[in-house]
Every structure is written in structure tokens, then in C-alpha cells.
Design an enzyme around this catalytic site. Structure first.
Site, PDB file in Angstrom:
ATOM      1  NE  ARG A  48      22.689  22.320 -12.941  1.00 32.89           N
ATOM      2  CZ  ARG A  48      22.835  21.203 -13.632  1.00 32.89           C
ATOM      3  NH1 ARG A  48      22.021  20.186 -13.431  1.00 32.89           N
ATOM      4  NH2 ARG A  48      23.807  21.082 -14.523  1.00 32.89           N
ATOM      5  NE  ARG A  49      27.511  21.248  -9.241  1.00 32.25           N
ATOM      6  CZ  ARG A  49      26.788  20.671 -10.197  1.00 32.25           C
ATOM      7  NH1 ARG A  49      25.591  20.172  -9.925  1.00 32.25           N
ATOM      8  NH2 ARG A  49      27.252  20.594 -11.426  1.00 32.25           N
ATOM      9  CB  VAL A 134      16.006  27.837 -34.286  1.00 30.78           C
ATOM     10  CG1 VAL A 134      16.147  27.060 -35.588  1.00 30.78           C
ATOM     11  CG2 VAL A 134      14.777  27.379 -33.520  1.00 30.78           C
ATOM     12  CB  ILE A 138      21.945  31.037 -38.573  1.00 31.30           C
ATOM     13  CG1 ILE A 138      23.165  30.134 -38.765  1.00 31.30           C
ATOM     14  CG2 ILE A 138      21.340  31.394 -39.925  1.00 31.30           C
ATOM     15  CD1 ILE A 138      22.825  28.783 -39.352  1.00 31.30           C
ATOM     16  N   GLY A 189      34.098  17.089 -29.013  1.00 25.33           N
ATOM     17  CA  GLY A 189      33.199  17.977 -28.291  1.00 25.33           C
ATOM     18  C   GLY A 189      31.959  18.380 -29.048  1.00 25.33           C
ATOM     19  CD  GLU A 192      26.141  18.267 -24.712  1.00 29.34           C
ATOM     20  OE1 GLU A 192      26.786  17.957 -23.681  1.00 29.34           O
ATOM     21  OE2 GLU A 192      26.039  19.431 -25.121  1.00 29.34           O
ATOM     22  CE  LYS A 207      18.468  23.344 -32.490  1.00 29.06           C
ATOM     23  NZ  LYS A 207      19.837  22.949 -32.924  1.00 29.06           N
ATOM     24  N   GLY A 306      27.418  26.102 -30.201  1.00 31.86           N
ATOM     25  CA  GLY A 306      28.661  26.573 -29.605  1.00 31.86           C
ATOM     26  C   GLY A 306      28.428  27.785 -28.743  1.00 31.86           C
TER      27      GLY A 306
END
Length: 430
Positions: A48-49, A134, A138, A189, A192, A207, A306
Site C-alpha cells: 500500500r505504501r 484456516v 496445520i 500481540g 489486534e 473458517k 503467526g
């Protein structure tokens, strides 16, 4: 024999996941080439930037014009990790129109309009892979789509959101309230800045739609999934679960209807026995049970989010798609032949745990039990505790239709002897 001409890859998005994808493509380039049969080359990165330094990425590859990048005739594969509905949908469709296969981690888009993407992939003879959409690293979607293609899946049950699992785990292990546990998840963390998609169940519902579609060969969208988040789960609910030797988890549940013509998909918090394998899934981990006719019960477990875990799933799809490119083939497309009908949640049958604050006087229990009987909701266990003229009734029902339980609760709320309904939660896993 190794092909020397590289397959060119465009990367849409260079955040937490995208930067990990780029890093692994660079550091593992030799191994990836050996596994694919040709080198893979990062040919462009849309952001985007522009302007800021991105470690390990040649600034000459960075562009803010994603549309121009996906329309390039030399691009073989587009990796989309920007998320959201638009512009992701338009970029993916444009990439396919120009002959590129697509690897995506975009659960929201796939749950809302996956049929359009699959149709475009089939029309243009390209692949659409989305293992990373999803449960992070995994391996789950490919087993459903390929390994179990000859079996009949009956049920999918699991924990598919790491943020909510972390919060509920903290509430269980430390006695913290919801707000306190959310603050800790944010500080670490796991949540959000705006955690709405996670704590209100939108992420898990998307999901669940994808899982139900693959498991039951039927088009299921996020709109077909019943959704409850965890914002109403209290420390008292968690304590009640402990008293029953249970733990509270946010579950995604997809089931084939008993009539063989329908499917249900729902996301909601539920109490499960501590003896159940899902009860031991701690912190931000995910786990999913798949129950099928021939294979029986299968459990998939691991990190569900992650940068590095999700990038691992993306790169696995990239290898598969590139191999298909070299062989001139495509992988499995959409399988929606079954056309099962999504059921409303009112038809679903569940056990329930209710905590009622009632007047502590003779005949209260019989009056309450009569309301349950009136709606054909059978009571499994009752525990009563009295205090200062009031009492708490803790009731666990046998399996009952959601609609019947809702009618029961409505009538209970209208009774003078019922001061408050302090908690209502489903019970699963027994």
C-alpha cells in the site's frame, strides 16, 4: 531434470505473513527449486505504501500498483496475503484472467465468495490453493480435499482462532475476567488493536464456512454460519465449567444433517469435559477433529496463526501450484456436487448449561422443571444452592433443539420466581 527458467511469483502484501513468505523464498531458494523442479523467482511485491525498507527484499521489486503487477504476462503465480474482500477479489480474478495461478490466505473472501474464485480458476485453467486460510501451519484443508476424498466426513469440530483460545485459557488458568484476559492478549500481540473479528467470532465463522464446504462438498458461506463470540463469557461461567470438570472453548462445529440432505455450521463458546482432547489445547494453539465414516476420528493440532506458521502453509501451496504449472496440470477444483442445504441454528441439537437465580422457597424447582418439560427439554442434572432468601439453580439439559431451549428461556424470564438467568452456555463433547 531441473528446468533453468524460473517460475515468476508476484506477492500481494508484505506485512507479517508476506514478509515471512519473501524471506523463506529467498533463504530456502535452493531447496524450493529442487522440490519443484525449477527455480522460483520473486518478480514483484505489491504494497500500500512504498518508501520504507523491507528486509531482504530488493526495493526495485516493490510497487504500489498491484493491478499492473497481476496483469503482467510473465507472472506464473500470485500469492495474495492482503486480506479483506476488495481489492483482493478483483486482483485475484485479474491474475487468473491473465493466466496466473493463485495462492491465498484470505479466509474472509473465500468464505464470502469462494464460488466466484473457483469458477474463475476453472474457466482460465489455473489453480486456487488456500491452505493458509484456516488454522495457519496445520495441514487441514488438503487432507479434507484430497486425503479424505474417498471417505464420508460426518463432523468437523475444533478450535480455529488462537486469540480467543488464549483469552479463554487465561480465564480458566488464572481466574481473570474477560477484559483482563483480552488486555493481556493484546499486550502479548495475540490480539489486534481492534479484536472484533476474533472475539465476536467472525474469523472463526469464515473458517467454519470453508471447512464445511470442503468436508461436505457443498457451498457454504459465512452467512450460513451461526455465530456467537466470547464477549459475554464471564469469570462465573468459567468457574461453573470448572465445577463440572469442564473448560470453556470457542468451537467451530460443522455437521452433516441426520436427514442426509442438510448441513449445519456454527461457532459459539461451549463447555467441554477436561477429558476431551480439545480441552488441553492451550494458549494460541488450534486443534480440529474430523470424524469420517471410514477413517474414524482424526485430530489436527498446531500453531494456528503467526507470520512463520502461516507462511509455511503458503509456501506448501506454492510448491504444489508450481509443480502443477510445470506438468501442465491443475489441482482439485471446487467440489460442490452434494448441494446440501444449510440448516438454521434453531434446528441444531445441543446440551445446555444454565445458571438461574431464583427465589429460595418450596416448589421453585418443580415450577422450573415444568417449564422445561413443557418445551420437551429434558433435564440431566440440577444443583441448587440457597442464600439469604435466594437460590441458584445450575441445570444441565440432555440434548435438545436450540429453538426449544430458546422458548424455555423466554418463559423462564417471565416467571416471578426467576430473578435472573446468570448464564447460558452449550455443552459439547459428551
Amino acid at each position: 531434470m531441473m528446468r533453468t527458467q524460473p517460475l515468476k511469483v508476484a506477492l500481494l502484501g508484505c506485512g507479517v505473513v508476506g514478509s515471512e513468505v519473501a524471506r523463506i523464498m529467498t533463504t530456502h531458494a535452493t531447496d524450493l527449486a529442487a522440490r519443484i523442479g525449477a527455480p522460483v523467482e520473486l518478480a514483484g511485491v505489491a504494497v500500500r505504501r512504498a518508501g520504507r525498507e523491507r528486509a531482504g527484499i530488493d526495493p526495485a521489486l516493490v510497487t504500489t500498483d498491484a493491478i499492473e503487477l497481476v496483469k503482467r504476462d510473465d507472472i506464473d503465480v500470485v500469492i495474495e496475503v492482503i486480506g479483506g474482500i476488495e481489492p483482493a477479489r478483483g486482483l485475484i480474478l485479474s491474475a487468473m484472467e491473465h493466466g496466473a495461478s493463485v495462492v491465498s490466505a484470505n479466509k474472509a473472501l473465500l468464505a464470502e465468495d469462494g464460488s466466484t474464485l473457483h469458477a474463475a480458476a476453472a474457466k482460465h485453467g489455473v489453480d486456487l490453493y488456500y491452505e493458509a486460510a484456516v488454522a495457519g501451519a496445520i495441514p487441514l484443508l488438503r487432507p479434507l480435499r484430497e486425503s479424505l476424498a474417498g471417505d464420508k466426513v460426518e463432523r468437523v469440530l475444533g478450535i480455529v482462532n488462537g486469540t480467543t483460545n488464549f483469552i479463554l485459557d487465561r480465564m480458566d488458568t488464572t481466574g481473570a475476567g474477560f477484559a483482563e484476559a483480552l488486555d493481556e492478549a493484546t499486550a502479548l500481540g495475540y490480539a489486534e488493536a481492534d479484536p472484533t473479528a476474533d472475539i465476536e467470532g467472525f474469523d472463526a465463522a469464515a473458517k467454519a464456512a470453508i471447512l464445511a464446504g470442503l468436508a461436505f462438498h457443498t457451498r457454504v458461506t459465512a452467512a450460513d454460519v451461526y455465530r456467537e463470540g466470547i464477549t459475554e463469557v464471564s469469570a462465573a461461567d468459567v468457574a461453573s465449567a470448572k465445577a463440572m470438570d469442564c473448560v470453556v472453548k470457542l468451537l467451530a462445529i460443522c455437521e452433516r444433517g441426520a436427514d442426509g440432505q442438510s448441513v449445519s455450521a456454527r461457532v459459539h463458546p461451549a463447555m467441554i469435559p477436561r477429558s476431551h482432547p480439545l480441552a488441553s489445547v492451550r494458549e494460541a494453539y488450534n486443534a480440529v477433529f474430523v470424524e469420517s465414516e471410514a477413517a474414524g476420528q482424526l485430530m489436527f493440532y498446531g500453531p494456528g496463526a503467526g507470520g512463520a506458521p502461516t507462511a509455511s502453509a503458503v509456501l506448501g501451496d506454492l510448491v504444489a501450484v508450481c509443480r502443477n504449472k510445470l506438468s501442465g496440470a491443475t489441482g482439485p477444483g471446487e467440489s460442490a456436487y452434494a448441494q446440501l442445504v444449510p440448516q438454521p441454528v434453531g434446528i441444531a441439537r445441543t446440551r445446555y448449561h444454565l445458571s438461574l437465580d431464583v427465589a429460595d422457597r418450596a416448589g421453585v424447582l418443580s415450577q422450573v422443571a415444568a417449564v422445561f418439560a413443557q418445551h420437551d427439554v429434558s433435564i440431566d442434572t440440577v444443583r441448587q444452592q440457597g442464600r439469604d432468601g435466594d437460590a441458584t439453580l445450575v441445570i444441565v439439559t440432555h440434548t435438545a433443539a436450540d429453538a426449544a431451549l430458546a422458548a424455555t428461556v423466554a418463559d423462564l424470564r417471565g416467571m416471578d420466581i426467576v430473578r435472573d438467568i446468570a448464564g447460558i452456555m452449550r455443552v459439547e463433547g459428551e
